[in-house]
Design a protein around this motif. Sequence first.
Motif, PDB file in Angstrom:
ATOM      1  N   THR A  57       0.830  -1.206   0.000  1.00 59.20           N
ATOM      2  CA  THR A  57       0.000   0.000   0.000  1.00 59.20           C
ATOM      3  C   THR A  57       0.862   1.252   0.000  1.00 59.20           C
ATOM      4  OG1 THR A  57      -1.779  -1.153   1.164  1.00 59.20           O
ATOM      5  CG2 THR A  57      -1.810   1.256   1.242  1.00 59.20           C
ATOM      6  N   ALA A  58       1.875   1.275   0.839  1.00 53.94           N
ATOM      7  CA  ALA A  58       2.777   2.419   0.904  1.00 53.94           C
ATOM      8  C   ALA A  58       3.536   2.580  -0.412  1.00 53.94           C
ATOM      9  CB  ALA A  58       3.739   2.280   2.076  1.00 53.94           C
ATOM     10  N   GLU A  59       3.945   1.478  -1.026  1.00 55.69           N
ATOM     11  CA  GLU A  59       4.645   1.555  -2.306  1.00 55.69           C
ATOM     12  C   GLU A  59       3.767   2.190  -3.374  1.00 55.69           C
ATOM     13  OE1 GLU A  59       6.371  -2.128  -3.576  1.00 55.69           O
ATOM     14  OE2 GLU A  59       7.789  -2.169  -1.900  1.00 55.69           O
ATOM     15  N   MET A  86       1.344   4.355  -2.863  1.00 53.18           N
ATOM     16  CA  MET A  86       1.254   5.780  -2.532  1.00 53.18           C
ATOM     17  C   MET A  86       2.517   6.513  -2.976  1.00 53.18           C
ATOM     18  SD  MET A  86      -0.593   5.571   1.191  1.00 53.18           S
ATOM     19  CE  MET A  86      -0.787   7.340   1.378  1.00 53.18           C
ATOM     20  N   VAL A  87       3.665   5.909  -2.746  1.00 53.41           N
ATOM     21  CA  VAL A  87       4.936   6.512  -3.140  1.00 53.41           C
ATOM     22  C   VAL A  87       5.018   6.632  -4.661  1.00 53.41           C
ATOM     23  CG1 VAL A  87       7.435   6.103  -3.239  1.00 53.41           C
ATOM     24  CG2 VAL A  87       6.217   5.928  -1.056  1.00 53.41           C
ATOM     25  N   GLU A  88       4.589   5.609  -5.383  1.00 48.64           N
ATOM     26  CA  GLU A  88       4.606   5.669  -6.843  1.00 48.64           C
ATOM     27  C   GLU A  88       3.761   6.829  -7.357  1.00 48.64           C
ATOM     28  OE1 GLU A  88       3.491   1.861  -8.472  1.00 48.64           O
ATOM     29  OE2 GLU A  88       5.221   0.873  -7.566  1.00 48.64           O
ATOM     30  N   ALA A  89       2.596   7.046  -6.757  1.00 47.47           N
ATOM     31  CA  ALA A  89       1.737   8.162  -7.165  1.00 47.47           C
ATOM     32  C   ALA A  89       2.412   9.498  -6.868  1.00 47.47           C
ATOM     33  CB  ALA A  89       0.387   8.071  -6.457  1.00 47.47           C
ATOM     34  N   LEU A  90       3.038   9.600  -5.713  1.00 46.45           N
ATOM     35  CA  LEU A  90       3.759  10.820  -5.350  1.00 46.45           C
ATOM     36  C   LEU A  90       4.912  11.071  -6.310  1.00 46.45           C
ATOM     37  CD1 LEU A  90       4.282  13.166  -3.363  1.00 46.45           C
ATOM     38  CD2 LEU A  90       5.681  11.579  -2.053  1.00 46.45           C
ATOM     39  N   GLN A  91       5.671  10.035  -6.586  1.00 49.30           N
ATOM     40  CA  GLN A  91       6.805  10.166  -7.501  1.00 49.30           C
ATOM     41  C   GLN A  91       6.347  10.607  -8.893  1.00 49.30           C
ATOM     42  OE1 GLN A  91       8.353   6.175  -7.033  1.00 49.30           O
ATOM     43  NE2 GLN A  91      10.076   6.896  -5.787  1.00 49.30           N
ATOM     44  N   ALA A  92       5.221  10.084  -9.348  1.00 42.46           N
ATOM     45  CA  ALA A  92       4.720  10.430 -10.682  1.00 42.46           C
ATOM     46  C   ALA A  92       4.378  11.912 -10.786  1.00 42.46           C
ATOM     47  CB  ALA A  92       3.495   9.582 -11.019  1.00 42.46           C
ATOM     48  N   GLY A  93       3.951  12.523  -9.687  1.00 39.21           N
ATOM     49  CA  GLY A  93       3.580  13.932  -9.710  1.00 39.21           C
ATOM     50  C   GLY A  93       4.706  14.903  -9.427  1.00 39.21           C
ATOM     51  N   MET A  94       5.827  14.428  -8.933  1.00 41.22           N
ATOM     52  CA  MET A  94       6.911  15.329  -8.540  1.00 41.22           C
ATOM     53  C   MET A  94       7.560  16.103  -9.691  1.00 41.22           C
ATOM     54  SD  MET A  94       7.048  15.662  -5.355  1.00 41.22           S
ATOM     55  CE  MET A  94       8.580  16.558  -5.242  1.00 41.22           C
ATOM     56  N   PRO A  95       7.761  15.523 -10.870  1.00 35.68           N
ATOM     57  CA  PRO A  95       8.373  16.328 -11.937  1.00 35.68           C
ATOM     58  C   PRO A  95       7.603  17.619 -12.222  1.00 35.68           C
ATOM     59  CG  PRO A  95       8.485  14.026 -12.509  1.00 35.68           C
ATOM     60  CD  PRO A  95       7.620  14.132 -11.266  1.00 35.68           C
ATOM     61  N   GLY A 100       6.934   1.413   7.963  1.00 30.32           N
ATOM     62  CA  GLY A 100       6.155   0.751   8.996  1.00 30.32           C
ATOM     63  C   GLY A 100       5.073   1.590   9.645  1.00 30.32           C
ATOM     64  N   VAL A 101       4.733   2.741   9.051  1.00 30.71           N
ATOM     65  CA  VAL A 101       3.639   3.553   9.569  1.00 30.71           C
ATOM     66  C   VAL A 101       2.727   3.918   8.410  1.00 30.71           C
ATOM     67  CG1 VAL A 101       5.029   4.516  11.442  1.00 30.71           C
ATOM     68  CG2 VAL A 101       4.849   5.752   9.303  1.00 30.71           C
ATOM     69  N   GLU A 102       1.489   4.270   8.724  1.00 29.94           N
ATOM     70  CA  GLU A 102       0.565   4.715   7.685  1.00 29.94           C
ATOM     71  C   GLU A 102       1.078   6.039   7.114  1.00 29.94           C
ATOM     72  OE1 GLU A 102      -4.069   6.125   7.133  1.00 29.94           O
ATOM     73  OE2 GLU A 102      -3.441   5.239   9.036  1.00 29.94           O
ATOM     74  N   LEU A 103       1.244   6.095   5.806  1.00 31.79           N
ATOM     75  CA  LEU A 103       1.769   7.304   5.186  1.00 31.79           C
ATOM     76  C   LEU A 103       0.698   8.388   5.110  1.00 31.79           C
ATOM     77  CD1 LEU A 103       3.996   5.971   2.277  1.00 31.79           C
ATOM     78  CD2 LEU A 103       4.630   6.581   4.601  1.00 31.79           C
ATOM     79  N   LYS A 104       1.085   9.585   5.520  1.00 35.08           N
ATOM     80  CA  LYS A 104       0.238  10.769   5.467  1.00 35.08           C
ATOM     81  C   LYS A 104       1.107  11.910   4.951  1.00 35.08           C
ATOM     82  CE  LYS A 104      -1.875   9.299   9.766  1.00 35.08           C
ATOM     83  NZ  LYS A 104      -2.044   9.622  11.163  1.00 35.08           N
ATOM     84  N   PRO A 105       0.514  12.921   4.316  1.00 28.48           N
ATOM     85  CA  PRO A 105       1.318  14.025   3.785  1.00 28.48           C
ATOM     86  C   PRO A 105       2.228  14.684   4.820  1.00 28.48           C
ATOM     87  CG  PRO A 105      -0.909  14.169   2.962  1.00 28.48           C
ATOM     88  CD  PRO A 105      -0.900  13.068   3.991  1.00 28.48           C
ATOM     89  N   GLU A 106       1.769  14.785   6.046  1.00 27.07           N
ATOM     90  CA  GLU A 106       2.576  15.458   7.064  1.00 27.07           C
ATOM     91  C   GLU A 106       3.798  14.641   7.493  1.00 27.07           C
ATOM     92  OE1 GLU A 106      -1.017  13.618   9.210  1.00 27.07           O
ATOM     93  OE2 GLU A 106      -0.708  14.772   7.391  1.00 27.07           O
ATOM     94  N   LEU A 107       3.888  13.388   7.050  1.00 25.02           N
ATOM     95  CA  LEU A 107       5.043  12.554   7.384  1.00 25.02           C
ATOM     96  C   LEU A 107       6.105  12.560   6.294  1.00 25.02           C
ATOM     97  CD1 LEU A 107       3.316   9.459   9.032  1.00 25.02           C
ATOM     98  CD2 LEU A 107       4.283  11.487  10.131  1.00 25.02           C
ATOM     99  N   LEU A 108       5.841  13.254   5.191  1.00 26.30           N
ATOM    100  CA  LEU A 108       6.810  13.395   4.108  1.00 26.30           C
ATOM    101  C   LEU A 108       7.905  14.356   4.545  1.00 26.30           C
ATOM    102  CD1 LEU A 108       7.400  12.888   1.025  1.00 26.30           C
ATOM    103  CD2 LEU A 108       6.185  15.037   0.653  1.00 26.30           C
TER     104      LEU A 108
END
Length: 117
Positions: free
Chosen positions: A35-37, A39-48, A70-78
Amino acid sequence: MKKLVSALGLSFAAVPLFAGALAFEPVAPEGLDATAEQMVEALQAGMPAQMAAFEAQGFGSYGAIAVPKGVELKPELLASVANHESAEAARIAVLDACSELTGAECTVIGLIVPAGN
């Protein structure tokens, strides 16, 4: 001196070390669940698309972005850092910043580098 861009939780040095076009290089995260992976893929796709906004605000490279494991990813944890002397220095700094922010072990998910690097 660092300044905090609170909307994104990004930490940048006050004076850019590089003035010019920026690029985002995704890094394969280590130790995340499926699940975290995703979310990270979606974030990475938007970063450029975000690099022009960073440039417009006067931010430069080298930078890095990390998330906790090991934690639920939230924007404030980036956690992000920028304006370091090298990609490796940014990688080390962001892992420290992420660990301090979240209290967890972290993994780098991307680097901010000079475009064409």
